[in-house]
Design an enzyme around this catalytic site. Sequence first.
Site, PDB file in Angstrom:
ATOM      1  N   CYS A 198      34.827 -23.045  11.116  1.00 30.40           N
ATOM      2  CA  CYS A 198      33.484 -22.536  11.533  1.00 30.40           C
ATOM      3  C   CYS A 198      32.956 -21.533  10.550  1.00 30.40           C
ATOM      4  O   CYS A 198      31.594 -21.487  10.549  1.00 30.40           O
ATOM      5  CB  CYS A 198      33.802 -21.416  12.720  1.00 30.40           C
ATOM      6  SG  CYS A 198      34.156 -22.316  14.314  1.00 30.40           S
TER       7      CYS A 198
ATOM      8  N   HIS B 236      32.666 -26.936  20.573  1.00 30.36           N
ATOM      9  CA  HIS B 236      32.179 -27.681  19.494  1.00 30.36           C
ATOM     10  C   HIS B 236      33.202 -28.663  19.171  1.00 30.36           C
ATOM     11  O   HIS B 236      34.421 -28.459  19.123  1.00 30.36           O
ATOM     12  CB  HIS B 236      31.893 -26.781  18.124  1.00 30.36           C
ATOM     13  CG  HIS B 236      30.636 -25.864  18.290  1.00 30.36           C
ATOM     14  ND1 HIS B 236      30.906 -24.502  18.078  1.00 30.36           N
ATOM     15  CD2 HIS B 236      29.459 -25.849  18.659  1.00 30.36           C
ATOM     16  CE1 HIS B 236      29.619 -24.054  18.188  1.00 30.36           C
ATOM     17  NE2 HIS B 236      28.834 -24.744  18.694  1.00 30.36           N
TER      18      HIS B 236
ATOM     19  N   GLU C   6      23.490 -27.709  17.589  1.00 27.07           N
ATOM     20  CA  GLU C   6      24.550 -26.645  16.967  1.00 27.07           C
ATOM     21  C   GLU C   6      25.018 -26.889  15.706  1.00 27.07           C
ATOM     22  O   GLU C   6      26.068 -26.348  15.188  1.00 27.07           O
ATOM     23  CB  GLU C   6      25.907 -26.832  17.936  1.00 27.07           C
ATOM     24  CG  GLU C   6      25.560 -26.232  19.528  1.00 27.07           C
ATOM     25  CD  GLU C   6      25.207 -24.806  19.612  1.00 27.07           C
ATOM     26  OE1 GLU C   6      26.330 -24.243  19.167  1.00 27.07           O
ATOM     27  OE2 GLU C   6      24.449 -24.489  20.594  1.00 27.07           O
TER      28      GLU C   6
END
Length: 416
Positions: A347, A230, A162
């Site tokens: 993000c 995350h 990721e």
Amino acid sequence: MTMVEINFDGIIGPSHNYAGLSLGNLASASHAGDLAYPRAAALQGLAKMRHNMALGLVQGFLLPLPRPNTAFLAAIGADGTEDRRLNAAAWSASSMWTANAATVSPAADTADGRCHLTAANLVTMPHRSQEWPDTVKQLRLAFADSAHFAVHDAVPPCFGDEGAANHMRMAASHDAPGLEIFVYGTSGGAFPARQHQEASRAVARLHRLDPARTLFVEQNPEAIAAGAFHNDVVAVANERVLFTHEQAFADPAGTYAAIRDRLPEAEFVVVPAAEVSLADAIQSYLFNAQLLTLPSGEMALVVPSEAIEHSRVRPYLDRMLAGNGPIRTVLPVDVRQSMANGGGPACLRLRVVADPATVDPRFLLDEAKASRIEEIIQREWPESIAPEQVGSALLAERVIAARLLLLDALDLSELA
């Protein structure tokens, strides 16, 4: 060379919508089916970039990927009418969260003295797994100087990766050799662990990192179960400072000891669960913040407005600032459209330590370029997108045309 941290923010694309495609992302799920506002979303993201430029920081950007992705649908024999979620996946603007674009190791950490970037395969979620080929194309353009950069394809999809959302770097300064910390998850519970340890180790090998300055740490399964899909939802690092929730890691004491053993000057700002619970942290995205070193040398924490407005997070931040800790300033920004889809300030950016002169200048932001981007967003981005509009041929034409106009305005038509 002047090595600085450059934050590359994703410009939020014209197909931004709330389809609730991300299992384990509580904000995304809770807003599924809501009316989305792509124009406002993109302007909020651009305002954040301008905010950071005004602090004296170097700011870059990455472009929206081609959407709707008809190639994705064709590859699975679909035309967009069979399955609503598959169709929504082809329209997703999730590439705006560039923290998931790649993992980045600066030149000071690698054996060949180049900055290495490995695109994330994002294989856990169908709407994101289609991103990496177009991401690599863009990264290879922005970082084309092979004397200073190496851009790698994604690791094989049997290992979920990721990107930088599960990777932290700590160092005495951005240009000094650092400690690279890869945070992986363990499967179990209601939500998937998206970062596999095998993927993290593969990236470390590709980047030719020194094992003595590389650390692999397990994320706390309780954090994943609570919605920290995350690691950057519960921890963020900058230079010598780690700002983290008490429950971020499976073995907090062992993690801090391992970091300090490799980086004696490391400082830890640990937020107690008794003051800010995991639920509070995930609701406010306190840790999905940008921890930045200002030109003055002070550290600032750029947080979403939701953190400042939270009844328990705000008092904690006030107490933190009243102390003598390393984080001296808290700066709120409005990225509510992104937040509603599950992505805060962290993000939206990919951190790259490099000499700006070695980066393709078309990807570096200045005020003239920001004004050009703003003009196109104001004129071409849809004001709103309702769930039933996703898949509309008329809207598809508008979304495609808007992106192409932006590429043309930025002299980046080769990304078409």
